[in-house]
Design an enzyme around this catalytic site. Sequence first.
Site, PDB file in Angstrom:
ATOM      1  N   GLY A  46      25.700 -37.215   4.216  1.00  0.00           N
ATOM      2  CA  GLY A  46      25.037 -38.413   3.692  1.00  0.00           C
ATOM      3  C   GLY A  46      25.724 -39.748   3.933  1.00  0.00           C
ATOM      4  N   GLU A 101      31.177 -42.137  -0.164  1.00  0.00           N
ATOM      5  CA  GLU A 101      30.053 -41.252  -0.496  1.00  0.00           C
ATOM      6  C   GLU A 101      28.754 -42.046  -0.452  1.00  0.00           C
ATOM      7  OE1 GLU A 101      28.579 -38.647  -0.549  1.00  0.00           O
ATOM      8  OE2 GLU A 101      28.990 -37.457  -2.354  1.00  0.00           O
ATOM      9  N   ASP A 102      27.650 -41.350  -0.245  1.00  0.00           N
ATOM     10  CA  ASP A 102      26.349 -42.027  -0.225  1.00  0.00           C
ATOM     11  C   ASP A 102      25.859 -42.361  -1.633  1.00  0.00           C
ATOM     12  OD1 ASP A 102      25.915 -39.360  -0.891  1.00  0.00           O
ATOM     13  OD2 ASP A 102      24.359 -39.021   0.599  1.00  0.00           O
ATOM     14  N   ASP A 105      25.119 -38.959  -8.229  1.00  0.00           N
ATOM     15  CA  ASP A 105      23.925 -38.553  -8.977  1.00  0.00           C
ATOM     16  C   ASP A 105      24.407 -37.949 -10.298  1.00  0.00           C
ATOM     17  OD1 ASP A 105      21.170 -38.035  -9.357  1.00  0.00           O
ATOM     18  OD2 ASP A 105      21.341 -36.058  -8.454  1.00  0.00           O
ATOM     19  N   LYS A 133      23.311 -43.586  -9.557  1.00  0.00           N
ATOM     20  CA  LYS A 133      22.145 -43.445 -10.435  1.00  0.00           C
ATOM     21  C   LYS A 133      22.653 -43.148 -11.839  1.00  0.00           C
ATOM     22  CE  LYS A 133      19.289 -40.711  -7.464  1.00  0.00           C
ATOM     23  NZ  LYS A 133      18.495 -39.471  -7.340  1.00  0.00           N
ATOM     24  N   PHE A 154      14.345 -40.398  -6.426  1.00  0.00           N
ATOM     25  CA  PHE A 154      14.931 -39.670  -5.308  1.00  0.00           C
ATOM     26  C   PHE A 154      14.780 -40.522  -4.054  1.00  0.00           C
ATOM     27  CE2 PHE A 154      15.523 -36.625  -1.959  1.00  0.00           C
ATOM     28  CZ  PHE A 154      16.619 -35.927  -2.432  1.00  0.00           C
ATOM     29  N   VAL A 155      15.914 -40.952  -3.508  1.00  0.00           N
ATOM     30  CA  VAL A 155      15.869 -41.902  -2.396  1.00  0.00           C
ATOM     31  C   VAL A 155      16.258 -41.243  -1.067  1.00  0.00           C
ATOM     32  CG1 VAL A 155      16.246 -43.953  -3.808  1.00  0.00           C
ATOM     33  CG2 VAL A 155      18.228 -42.677  -2.958  1.00  0.00           C
ATOM     34  N   ASP A 161      19.032 -37.874   2.759  1.00  0.00           N
ATOM     35  CA  ASP A 161      17.961 -37.028   3.294  1.00  0.00           C
ATOM     36  C   ASP A 161      17.081 -36.427   2.218  1.00  0.00           C
ATOM     37  OD1 ASP A 161      20.088 -35.207   2.385  1.00  0.00           O
ATOM     38  OD2 ASP A 161      18.777 -33.665   3.229  1.00  0.00           O
ATOM     39  N   ARG A 167      17.268 -39.279   7.367  1.00  0.00           N
ATOM     40  CA  ARG A 167      18.584 -39.926   7.300  1.00  0.00           C
ATOM     41  C   ARG A 167      18.641 -41.185   8.159  1.00  0.00           C
ATOM     42  NH1 ARG A 167      22.185 -36.341   4.828  1.00  0.00           N
ATOM     43  NH2 ARG A 167      21.829 -34.132   5.215  1.00  0.00           N
TER      44      ARG A 167
HETATM   45  P1  IMP Z   1      25.862 -35.095  -7.493  1.00  0.00           P
HETATM   46  O1  IMP Z   1      26.884 -33.994  -7.358  1.00  0.00           O
HETATM   47  O2  IMP Z   1      24.728 -34.667  -8.391  1.00  0.00           O
HETATM   48  O3  IMP Z   1      26.443 -36.417  -7.927  1.00  0.00           O
HETATM   49  O4  IMP Z   1      25.151 -35.232  -6.120  1.00  0.00           O
HETATM   50  C1  IMP Z   1      25.639 -35.935  -5.113  1.00  0.00           C
HETATM   51  C2  IMP Z   1      24.972 -35.550  -3.829  1.00  0.00           C
HETATM   52  O5  IMP Z   1      23.597 -35.174  -3.994  1.00  0.00           O
HETATM   53  C3  IMP Z   1      24.948 -36.742  -2.926  1.00  0.00           C
HETATM   54  O6  IMP Z   1      26.093 -36.769  -2.136  1.00  0.00           O
HETATM   55  C4  IMP Z   1      23.686 -36.547  -2.116  1.00  0.00           C
HETATM   56  O7  IMP Z   1      23.993 -35.790  -0.966  1.00  0.00           O
HETATM   57  C5  IMP Z   1      22.776 -35.764  -3.011  1.00  0.00           C
HETATM   58  N1  IMP Z   1      21.779 -36.644  -3.664  1.00  0.00           N
HETATM   59  C6  IMP Z   1      21.769 -37.038  -4.951  1.00  0.00           C
HETATM   60  N2  IMP Z   1      20.733 -37.838  -5.224  1.00  0.00           N
HETATM   61  C7  IMP Z   1      20.078 -37.993  -4.045  1.00  0.00           C
HETATM   62  C8  IMP Z   1      18.901 -38.752  -3.672  1.00  0.00           C
HETATM   63  O8  IMP Z   1      18.253 -39.477  -4.453  1.00  0.00           O
HETATM   64  N3  IMP Z   1      18.529 -38.645  -2.374  1.00  0.00           N
HETATM   65  C9  IMP Z   1      19.200 -37.873  -1.461  1.00  0.00           C
HETATM   66  N4  IMP Z   1      20.303 -37.172  -1.778  1.00  0.00           N
HETATM   67  C10 IMP Z   1      20.735 -37.220  -3.058  1.00  0.00           C
HETATM   68 MG    MG Z   2      26.237 -36.430  -0.154  1.00  0.00          MG
END
Ligand code: IMP
Ligand code: MG
Length: 182
Positions: A46, A101-102, A105, A133, A154-155, A161, A167
């Site tokens: 990402g 990081e992208d 979440d 977020k 969800f973006v 992606d 992407r």
């Molecule tokens: P986390 O562990 O829940 O914080 O998730 C992080 C990872 O989930 C990110 O690095 C993304 O790859 C993916 N992710 C979380 N939200 C989104 C979204 O809205 N769109 C696309 N990928 C997401």
């Molecule tokens: Mg990621």
Amino acid sequence: MSIFKDSPFEILLTQEQIHTRIQELGAQITQDYQDKDLVLVGVLRGSYLFLADLSRHIDLPLIVDFLAVSSYGTRTQSSGVVRLTSDLSTSIVDKDVLIVEDIIDTGLTMNYLVENLQTRKPRSIRVCSLLDKPARNIQPVTVHYLGFEIPDKFVVGYGLDYMGRYRNLPYIGFLSHPPVED
Ligand code: IMP
Ligand code: MG
């Protein structure tokens, strides 16, 4: 059909907004890491576009490395289980690590990464994320350099992606009709 023309996405952040913010982040990081030994650690896949653009706005002789994690159970929900699927190729002992990081979440991925990299004795670890977020955060994460806070949508695009696709959109968009979960 061109994904850039009849796109099913609504634009949340334009190319220009993203670019301007990245310039600001790059300038700040350049200042903060003057006397440091900076290693950018990109989280694949990402962050690939963000890291490519951000690194060109950091005016320092930095090192770039990557790792990959997998965390997704269903299409848009984190499983909560984080797995390192590809590791760094260089040592970070005594380095000043900036994880790129992208999106944050739930925060589970970043917490796992910070904990994992901390065991390797870097001089410092900080986090730079293009998006956060806050409404979805389960585990608190300190993000030292943040691009944008975004609403609970969800973006996709600019590295992010949906089932492996979109992407390469140059902007960040969201589906106006979110997908139904499995
Ligand atoms: P986390 O562990 O829940 O914080 O998730 C992080 C990872 O989930 C990110 O690095 C993304 O790859 C993916 N992710 C979380 N939200 C989104 C979204 O809205 N769109 C696309 N990928 C997401
Ligand atoms: Mg990621």
